[in-house]
Design a protein around this motif. Structure first.
Motif, mmCIF file in Angstrom:
data_model
loop_
_atom_site.group_PDB
_atom_site.id
_atom_site.type_symbol
_atom_site.label_atom_id
_atom_site.label_comp_id
_atom_site.label_asym_id
_atom_site.label_seq_id
_atom_site.Cartn_x
_atom_site.Cartn_y
_atom_site.Cartn_z
ATOM 1 N N ILE A 4 0.858 -1.195 0.000
ATOM 2 C CA ILE A 4 0.000 0.000 0.000
ATOM 3 C C ILE A 4 0.891 1.242 0.000
ATOM 4 C CG2 ILE A 4 -1.687 1.324 1.312
ATOM 5 C CD1 ILE A 4 -2.734 -1.348 2.414
ATOM 6 N N LYS A 12 0.717 5.560 -0.337
ATOM 7 C CA LYS A 12 -0.179 6.717 -0.233
ATOM 8 C C LYS A 12 0.538 7.958 -0.766
ATOM 9 C CE LYS A 12 -2.193 4.950 4.100
ATOM 10 N NZ LYS A 12 -2.493 5.290 5.515
ATOM 11 N N ILE A 32 -4.538 6.397 -2.817
ATOM 12 C CA ILE A 32 -3.979 5.198 -2.182
ATOM 13 C C ILE A 32 -3.974 4.078 -3.217
ATOM 14 C CG2 ILE A 32 -4.198 3.494 -0.340
ATOM 15 C CD1 ILE A 32 -5.710 5.516 1.312
ATOM 16 N N ASP A 89 -9.233 -3.442 -1.721
ATOM 17 C CA ASP A 89 -9.715 -3.639 -0.355
ATOM 18 C C ASP A 89 -10.637 -2.476 0.002
ATOM 19 O OD1 ASP A 89 -8.031 -4.220 2.869
ATOM 20 O OD2 ASP A 89 -10.150 -3.966 2.340
ATOM 21 N N LEU A 141 -9.641 0.324 2.292
ATOM 22 C CA LEU A 141 -8.904 1.478 1.764
ATOM 23 C C LEU A 141 -9.866 2.551 1.271
ATOM 24 C CD1 LEU A 141 -5.974 -0.263 -0.177
ATOM 25 C CD2 LEU A 141 -5.987 0.666 2.159
ATOM 26 N N GLU A 176 -10.900 4.373 4.283
ATOM 27 C CA GLU A 176 -9.848 5.261 4.773
ATOM 28 C C GLU A 176 -9.801 6.559 3.974
ATOM 29 O OE1 GLU A 176 -5.933 3.596 4.925
ATOM 30 O OE2 GLU A 176 -5.017 5.491 5.574
ATOM 31 N N ARG A 187 -13.085 4.918 -6.526
ATOM 32 C CA ARG A 187 -12.170 3.810 -6.793
ATOM 33 C C ARG A 187 -12.068 3.557 -8.286
ATOM 34 N NH1 ARG A 187 -9.270 -0.195 -5.222
ATOM 35 N NH2 ARG A 187 -9.397 0.400 -3.027
#
Length: 783
Positions: free
Chosen positions: A100, A102, A130, A135, A138, A141, A304
């Motif tokens: 991962i 960021k 990210i 997932d 994420l 988040e 996403r």
């Protein structure tokens, strides 16, 4: 129009605004770094080949291109930073890398065309991304970071809206026509334009078309409507991608609702809107946006994406969001200037300063095309209001090839999310109103849910129409040229304090007595003055009104207070005039005028609001002039050119069908309209009707009794005046359907520039055809 130093939809950032932008940038970057996001500043320029590989459609069409003399290749200025971050991550990571990472970023972006009428082409973008495994944690988040970003800046109230692009993509996979028309479908879904979308889905598979229409209805608060997701399952096809998308949304909604650290303030509302698909085409999964009262669009959007195509290969799956710093700093500035009024309080001073209004008026003798202009501007308004006139005024709207004629109901009624109001300055025929409502309901417009009528509106009775017609016949050659629909006599009764109002319908017993008293008076006038001997069936008139009363009373209310409440909610309101300024009862070519005040200052009295609540005044004018009925018309022409313009412009009254008289553009009357209305800008319509003319005349003054005047006198002198013309070269090219200033023929631009100079007003809008899409915006209108 004077040449400007900057292109349209761009502006210099001056000292105070620059300081605000820098302050917002620092606060957000500091927070993102604390959240372990690495800060990158990608180059603002790339090889066009690299930028184009990132996406197609909307993205590619927004790229500014230029030639690089060093490499001999074409370069592009980025329209979005996310694809660049995707390229950087792809360069750092390996294909199988699930680590991962960021990133946060800040930089300027440039659009070749603005994303919307109120958008800047030059923006300062800040955001977070990210990259890693697919997932949904994420997603949660990045959504939490997005909400905290705006809360950091003092925004503690608004709506957090979620949707899923996968539902739409699944429908596209199942239907070739939809797959080929994605941008159009997304635009209609976002506007919630069921009428236009209904036309579009007629070309699709029935199941897919029905599902697409259902997306518009699948929206609401997930707190108030817990059955919303189940309704989505029931109304959408059981395609694998749709089933998965709904499961994703269930997961997100459940976590957001039950997470104390996500939306920490009770003033945040969690919404689901499956039709809100605005964003870049690389989004494929859960999408989200944040809305704040007083802003016509989201202040933050994100979502996403499975991959973004880059020149170094497809990126890893990612999720992110972005904000526009100039808009964000303006919001913060507004909050800081109103600190004594918290966002969750209600104060007129705080709210009205942000809820904007615009008055749209006709500047000639009516029929200027106000209806289309109002319909277009309502895309950024929450309410449209009629403030004067009656069913003698017709507005013709054309949307996606379908023509709709409105006489009483505001033109915003064709926009699904726009509320419509009829103010107390309008006189209402119940028969005409109900007939118009039914004609709209037939084509799927839900009028009763969105129309409100002032209790104070006077009624137009059948006897008013009889008096109107009898009066015209009695005048003979000196007739005014009214529509004969009773509007004038209804206003006479209002001024004489004998009018019946909608509020009188609440007590039909009392109303009946007042009605019979009015009819007695009208019969006396008809018999003694006009020699009309036919009896009036008062019982029939009462019965017809009594039958219609319940429907109208359901719509009646205190329009003044409802508009005030809209302004408190920081909603944009558009006030729609009927007829034209030269027909104004006080300022028009009296006595050949209508019976109401048509100028912008009539809005206050016509809706019950004070002058401080009104903003810009947009004057609508044809590129030539027309007039229906009798009265002076200095620039009137006859013969072959007049016939050509009448036929091409379809110059027949939308209400009466009467042919319109034709004339050249008259800057003398326009200057009078500018004064009486306080115009801030012009909209020129029907430019395309002038296509093909070798020469075009413009009236620059009147010669009256050896004097030359440049502003129309405030009394009926124009009939004794001779127009002074300036002749301009025409153009052979077609302007119909042209949608940008640059595409207009040179002589058409020169003609419009000359009109602007003569009228001493900027032109903000140009209409080049009857349909919604035939429009050119040169300046912002809601400011």
């Amino acid at each position: 129009m004077a040449r400007k130093s900057l292109p349209d939809f761009t502006a210099d950032v001056l000292s105070d605004e620059a300081a605000n932008i820098e302050s917002v940038r620092k606060r957000l970057l500091s927070y993102y770094r604390d959240q372990k996001f690495k800060y990158f500043i990608p180059s603002s320029i790339e090889f066009m080949e690299s930028l184009k590989s990132s996406d197609k459609g909307d993205f590619e069409s927004r790229i500014f291109s230029l030639f690089d003399s060093l490499s001999g290749e074409l370069l592009g200025l980025r329209p979005d930073i996310t694809p660049q971050i995707a390229r950087i991550d792809r360069s750092i990571s390996q294909d199988t890398d699930d680590k991962i990472r960021k990133y946060c970023y800040v930089g300027s972006i440039l659009h070749s065309v603005p994303a919307g009428m109120y958008s800047s082409r030059e923006q300062f973008q800040i955001g977070c991304e990210i990259f890693g495994p697919k997932d949904l944690n994420l997603d949660l988040e990045i959504q939490r970071i997005a909400v905290k970003s705006v809360e950091l800046l003092g925004v503690n109230k608004g709506s957090f809206c979620i949707t899923h692009r996968g539902i739409f993509l699944a429908l596209c996979e199942a239907d070739e026509f939809l797959r080929s028309n994605q941008s159009r479908a997304i635009s209609l879904l976002r506007k919630k334009d069921k009428i236009a979308l209904g036309v579009m889905v007629s070309n699709m598979k029935p199941e897919i078309g029905e599902a697409l229409l259902n997306l518009i209805d699948l929206s609401g608060s997930v707190y108030q409507d817990e059955g919303l997701m189940q309704e989505a399952r029931n109304r959408l096809p059981k395609l694998d991608k749709i089933v998965k998308a709904l499961k994703d949304l269930d997961f997100i909604i459940d976590r957001v609702k039950n997470s104390h650290g996500f939306i920490s303030d009770s003033h945040w509302e969690l919404l689901l809107d499956l039709a809100d698909l605005d964003g870049y085409q690389y989004h494929t999964g859960v999408m989200f946006s944040i809305f704040v009262g007083g802003w016509h669009d989201a202040i933050l959007r994100g979502g996403r994406y499975d991959k973004v195509r880059t020149i170094v290969g497809d990126s890893r799956p990612g999720v992110g969001f972005s904000l526009e710093l100039k808009r964000l700093s303006k919001l913060v500035s507004d909050l800081q200037s109103n600190e004594k009024f918290p966002l969750n309080s209600v104060s007129i001073e705080d709210s009205v300063g942000i809820g904007k209004s615009i008055v749209v008026v006709g500047t000639q003798w009516g029929d200027e095309g106000k209806g289309k202009v109002v319909d277009l501007l309502t895309e950024n308004a929450q309410a449209v209001v009629r403030f004067q006139g009656g069913h003698n005024a017709g507005h013709t709207l054309v949307a996606d090839g379908r023509k709709t004629i409105l006489s009483l109901i505001p033109s915003g009624i064709l926009r699904p999310n726009v509320k419509c109001f009829i103010g107390n300055g309008v006189v209402i025929s119940l028969k005409a109103l109900i007939a118009e409502m039914k004609s709209l309901e037939i084509i799927g417009v839900d009028v009763k849910e969105r129309l409100k009528i002032s209790w104070l509106c006077p009624l137009v009775l059948e006897t008013h129409a009889l008096i109107d017609k009898a009066n015209e016949i009695a005048k003979g050659k000196n007739k005014i040229g009214t529509t004969g629909r009773g509007i004038g006599p209804a206003y006479e009764d209002k001024i004489a304090r004998r009018a019946l109002r909608i509020s009188d319908l609440y007590d039909l017993s009392s109303f009946k007595k007042k009605l019979y008293t009015s009819i007695d008076f009208h019969e006396l006038v008809l018999k003694k003055i006009y020699g009309y001997d036919s009896p009036v069936d008062r019982a029939l008139i009462f019965d017809e009104i009594a039958d219609l009363a319940p429907t109208v009373l359901d719509l009646a209310g205190d329009v003044s207070l409802k508009l005030m409440e809209s302004l408190k909610r920081k909603e944009n309101i558009l006030f729609e005039g009927a007829q034209g300024s030269l027909l104004d009862i006080d300022h028009g070519t009296y006595p050949y005028v209508t019976s109401s005040n048509c100028v912008a200052s009539a809005v206050g009295a016509g809706v019950g609001l004070g002058p401080k609540y009104f903003g810009n005044v947009l004057g609508v004018a044809k590129a030539y002039v027309t007039r229906v009925g009798e009265g002076p018309f200095p620039t009137e022409i006859n013969g072959e050119i007049a016939s050509h313009l009448a036929e091409k412009g379809m110059e027949f009254g939308s209400v009466t069908g009467r042919p319109r008289r034709i004339g050249w553009f008259d800057s003398v009357t326009m200057r009078r309209s500018a004064v009486t209305n306080g115009l801030t800008s012009l909209c020129i319509t029907k430019l395309d009707v002038l296509d093909g003319l070798d020469k075009i005349r413009v009236c620059t003054g009147y010669e009256c009794d050896s004097d030359v005047i440049r502003v129309m006198p405030s009394f009926s002198r124009p009939s004794n005046c001779k127009p002074i013309y300036e002749e301009l070269p025409g153009w052979s090219e077609q302007t119909g359907n042209v949608e940008s200033w640059e595409q207009l023929p040179l002589n058409a631009k020169n003609y419009l520039n000359r009109i602007s100079e003569l009228c001493e007003l900027p032109i903000s809008i140009i209409s080049t055809g009857p349909d919604r899409k035939n429009i050119i915006f040169l300046e912002k209108v809601f400011v």
